[in-house]
Design a protein around this motif. Structure first.
Motif, PDB file in Angstrom:
ATOM      1  N   TRP A  92       0.840  -1.193   0.000  1.00  0.00           N
ATOM      2  CA  TRP A  92       0.000   0.000   0.000  1.00  0.00           C
ATOM      3  C   TRP A  92       0.870   1.235   0.000  1.00  0.00           C
ATOM      4  O   TRP A  92       2.065   1.185   0.328  1.00  0.00           O
ATOM      5  CB  TRP A  92      -0.907   0.012   1.239  1.00  0.00           C
ATOM      6  N   ILE A 102      -3.766   3.877  -1.122  1.00  0.00           N
ATOM      7  CA  ILE A 102      -3.970   3.032  -2.298  1.00  0.00           C
ATOM      8  C   ILE A 102      -3.446   1.640  -1.960  1.00  0.00           C
ATOM      9  O   ILE A 102      -2.288   1.491  -1.550  1.00  0.00           O
ATOM     10  CB  ILE A 102      -3.263   3.590  -3.541  1.00  0.00           C
ATOM     11  N   THR A 104      -2.910  -2.481  -2.992  1.00  0.00           N
ATOM     12  CA  THR A 104      -2.784  -3.471  -4.049  1.00  0.00           C
ATOM     13  C   THR A 104      -2.929  -4.853  -3.428  1.00  0.00           C
ATOM     14  O   THR A 104      -2.263  -5.164  -2.437  1.00  0.00           O
ATOM     15  CB  THR A 104      -1.427  -3.357  -4.763  1.00  0.00           C
ATOM     16  N   ALA A 119     -10.747  -6.461  -5.757  1.00  0.00           N
ATOM     17  CA  ALA A 119     -10.938  -5.195  -5.045  1.00  0.00           C
ATOM     18  C   ALA A 119     -12.415  -4.887  -4.823  1.00  0.00           C
ATOM     19  O   ALA A 119     -12.770  -4.190  -3.859  1.00  0.00           O
ATOM     20  CB  ALA A 119     -10.267  -4.062  -5.820  1.00  0.00           C
ATOM     21  N   SER A 151      -8.883  -0.813 -10.106  1.00  0.00           N
ATOM     22  CA  SER A 151      -8.637  -1.912 -11.046  1.00  0.00           C
ATOM     23  C   SER A 151      -9.046  -3.199 -10.336  1.00  0.00           C
ATOM     24  O   SER A 151      -9.390  -3.156  -9.140  1.00  0.00           O
ATOM     25  CB  SER A 151      -7.156  -1.956 -11.447  1.00  0.00           C
ATOM     26  N   TYR A 153      -7.499  -5.379  -8.866  1.00  0.00           N
ATOM     27  CA  TYR A 153      -6.745  -5.691  -7.651  1.00  0.00           C
ATOM     28  C   TYR A 153      -6.182  -4.448  -6.970  1.00  0.00           C
ATOM     29  O   TYR A 153      -5.252  -4.537  -6.173  1.00  0.00           O
ATOM     30  CB  TYR A 153      -5.609  -6.671  -7.992  1.00  0.00           C
ATOM     31  N   THR A 154      -6.773  -3.298  -7.263  1.00  0.00           N
ATOM     32  CA  THR A 154      -6.324  -2.048  -6.653  1.00  0.00           C
ATOM     33  C   THR A 154      -7.537  -1.225  -6.233  1.00  0.00           C
ATOM     34  O   THR A 154      -8.523  -1.141  -6.969  1.00  0.00           O
ATOM     35  CB  THR A 154      -5.477  -1.213  -7.639  1.00  0.00           C
ATOM     36  N   GLN A 156      -8.706   2.450  -3.617  1.00  0.00           N
ATOM     37  CA  GLN A 156      -8.276   3.627  -2.873  1.00  0.00           C
ATOM     38  C   GLN A 156      -9.313   3.948  -1.809  1.00  0.00           C
ATOM     39  O   GLN A 156     -10.517   3.897  -2.061  1.00  0.00           O
ATOM     40  CB  GLN A 156      -8.086   4.822  -3.808  1.00  0.00           C
TER      41      GLN A 156
END
Length: 525
Positions: A92, A102, A104, A119, A151, A153-154, A156
């Motif tokens: 992160w 953020i 990951t 995510a 995304s 796998y991401t 925020q």
């Protein structure tokens, strides 16, 4: 959808002679085997109280919450020292400019039904906690403003304000959106479907639940093949089940250390806690506002002796509300020890002299004395209070114990009707002690000692709003001021214990918040 809790509740009702007439209405597309016990040698037996729900976010019972960590992984891990380690989130970055993180995620994590964790599931879990009326993870989201998937796998997360414990808020179970995105009542009854090291196998209502190893677990297939979870009425029943040999493991944050340390058939894993014990002073009284007197009181007691006698050494001496095991602790602090010479020096500065006849420190013929308010329903605190009174008397300060029931105890503390009280806090892993010491909390919060200090207020605000990268310095500054002011007379942090039958290999490494943090590595000797 697969439902389990409806069956448990129905059996409970019919067992009481109530015919609900709802047995055919249970929503259950995957039939549950209810009366099959398969003996497995490579198995572990544990217990939890009979659950009202197995939804990890809506459950409020601590014993059930621990068992649910076998099914559900958390976004991050909390280490023994309170620091954060990767788990579902592999790394992160903190963005101070907009108070966000953020994250990951690991891409190779699947739910028990084979669908990939993404995510979207993490964002759904956060929103589920935010929308829940009650949840043991509610504190994790109370400062979250928004969450967005960037995304697969991401994601925020934005916070409403600068917040030093941003990273600690990431400890919560992640649930699959495609399973739990249903109505509240239906979600309460779902069979657990997570990404954790064990999967639901079968259930015997009002008796036990059976789990099997998740061979696809992202950290590696668990070595113990199955878990059996006995359902019990309460925590006392869990302890009794362990003592009778019905289960292999028990967790206790309050325990009789002497009873278990003499048992050669078990292994005890000591776990640091945030259970902080202290003596609180009423600052509305003139003598308690005197810094030299408060400082003198910190040298009166042999606090390590209290830990050794009443906890057999299983506790941590503390001079501030920061546990010395914490990564936030100021390593330059030298713990205060019992020192009668310092007591004499500090009290003499305020005009107190030792009277040989009364064996007490007096000023203008009036002895220095305190009345210690204690909850008589807490037998351990009562014993320790009596020992503390003896240590005060030996130094030359009178302590009178005022033992009252818990309701009277709480009312008098909040009403300010006390001189000194023996109390304790169970601090959150999302650290913030503003409520206990900030002057704005005197009337509306838990600053029931009525302590007011502008420098303390400023340091508390800075500790709360610091960047996660600067949190350590902020809390070191706070500790330095606490040592100068002594708003509490700190005693110690208590330790918890995970007690396990010795047939299991000694590679068990429980985390403070998740005793099953490395359960996939556990094995039978």
């Amino acid at each position: 959808m697969r439902h389990l809790l409806s069956i448990i509740i129905l059996v409970t009702l019919t067992g009481c002679g109530i015919n609900t007439g709802e047995q055919n209405d249970i929503k259950n597309t995957n039939k549950i085997q209810q009366n099959i016990k398969i003996p497995v040698s490579n198995s572990m037996k544990i217990a939890m109280t009979t659950p009202k729900t197995l939804h990890p976010i809506y459950n409020l019972d601590p014993t059930v919450a621990q068992a649910l960590y076998l099914f559900f992984d958390t976004l991050v891990r909390i280490e023994d020292d309170g620091s954060i380690k990767p788990n579902i989130a592999k790394y992160w970055s903190v963005k101070n400019e907009d108070n966000s993180i953020i994250l990951t995620l690991n891409e190779n994590i699947n739910w028990h039904d084979g669908i990939n964790l993404t995510a979207e599931d993490v964002a759904f879990s956060i929103k589920t906690i935010m929308n829940a009326k009650e949840s043991i993870y509610k504190k994790s989201v109370e400062n979250i403003a928004n969450v967005a998937v960037l995304s697969p796998y991401t994601l925020q997360i934005w916070y409403r304000q600068p917040f030093s414990s941003m990273l600690q808020t990431l400890f919560f179970p992640v649930i699959p959106k495609h399973i739990y995105n249903i109505g509240y009542e239906d979600a309460l009854d779902l069979i657990p479907v997570g990404s954790g090291p064990y999967k639901y196998k079968e259930n015997i209502p009002l008796d036990a639940m059976y789990l099997e190893a998740n061979e696809e677990y992202f950290k590696g297939a668990p070595l113990i093949e199955t878990f059996e979870i006995l359902l019990t009425p309460n925590q006392l029943s869990i302890l009794s089940s362990f003592e009778q040999g019905l289960i292999d493991l028990v967790y206790a944050d309050t325990m009789d250390w002497g009873k278990y340390t003499r048992d050669s058939s078990i292994n005890i894993y000591e776990i640091p806690t945030q259970n902080y014990e202290f003596l609180g002073l009423n600052f509305a009284l003139e003598k308690n506002n005197n810094n030299n007197i408060r400082e003198a009181l910190t040298y009166v007691m042999d606090r390590q002796q209290i830990i050794d006698i009443y906890y057999l050494g299983h506790g941590v001496l503390a001079d501030t509300p920061i546990n010395p095991t914490s990564y936030l602790f100021d390593q330059d602090i030298t713990m205060k020890q019992q020192d009668e010479a310092k007591v004499k020096l500090l009290l003499s500065k305020e005009g107190y002299q030792y009277d040989e006849e009364t064996e007490l420190y007096t000023k203008n013929g009036v002895p220095l004395s305190f009345t210690l308010l204690v909850n008589k329903d807490n037998s351990n605190r009562m014993k320790i209070a009596e020992y503390i009174a003896t240590m005060f008397k030996d130094v030359g300060i009178s302590i009178n114990i005022d033992a009252v029931d818990v309701k009277t105890y709480n009312n008098r503390i909040y009403d300010g009707n006390y001189d000194m009280f023996f109390g304790g806090w169970k601090f959150s892993h999302i650290y913030d002690v503003t409520y206990a010491f900030h002057s704005k909390e005197i009337d509306k919060g838990d600053n029931f000692i009525r302590y007011s200090n502008k420098d303390m207020d400023k340091l508390l605000e800075e500790a709360f709003s610091a960047s996660p990268n600067d949190i350590k310095k902020a809390y070191i500054d706070l500790q330095e001021h606490f040592l100068q002011e002594n708003p509490y007379i700190s005693l110690y942090f208590k330790s918890a214990a995970l007690i396990v039958k010795d047939k299991f290999a000694e590679n068990i490494d429980p985390d403070p918040l998740n005793i099953y943090s490395n359960v996939y590595e556990w094995s039978i000797q």
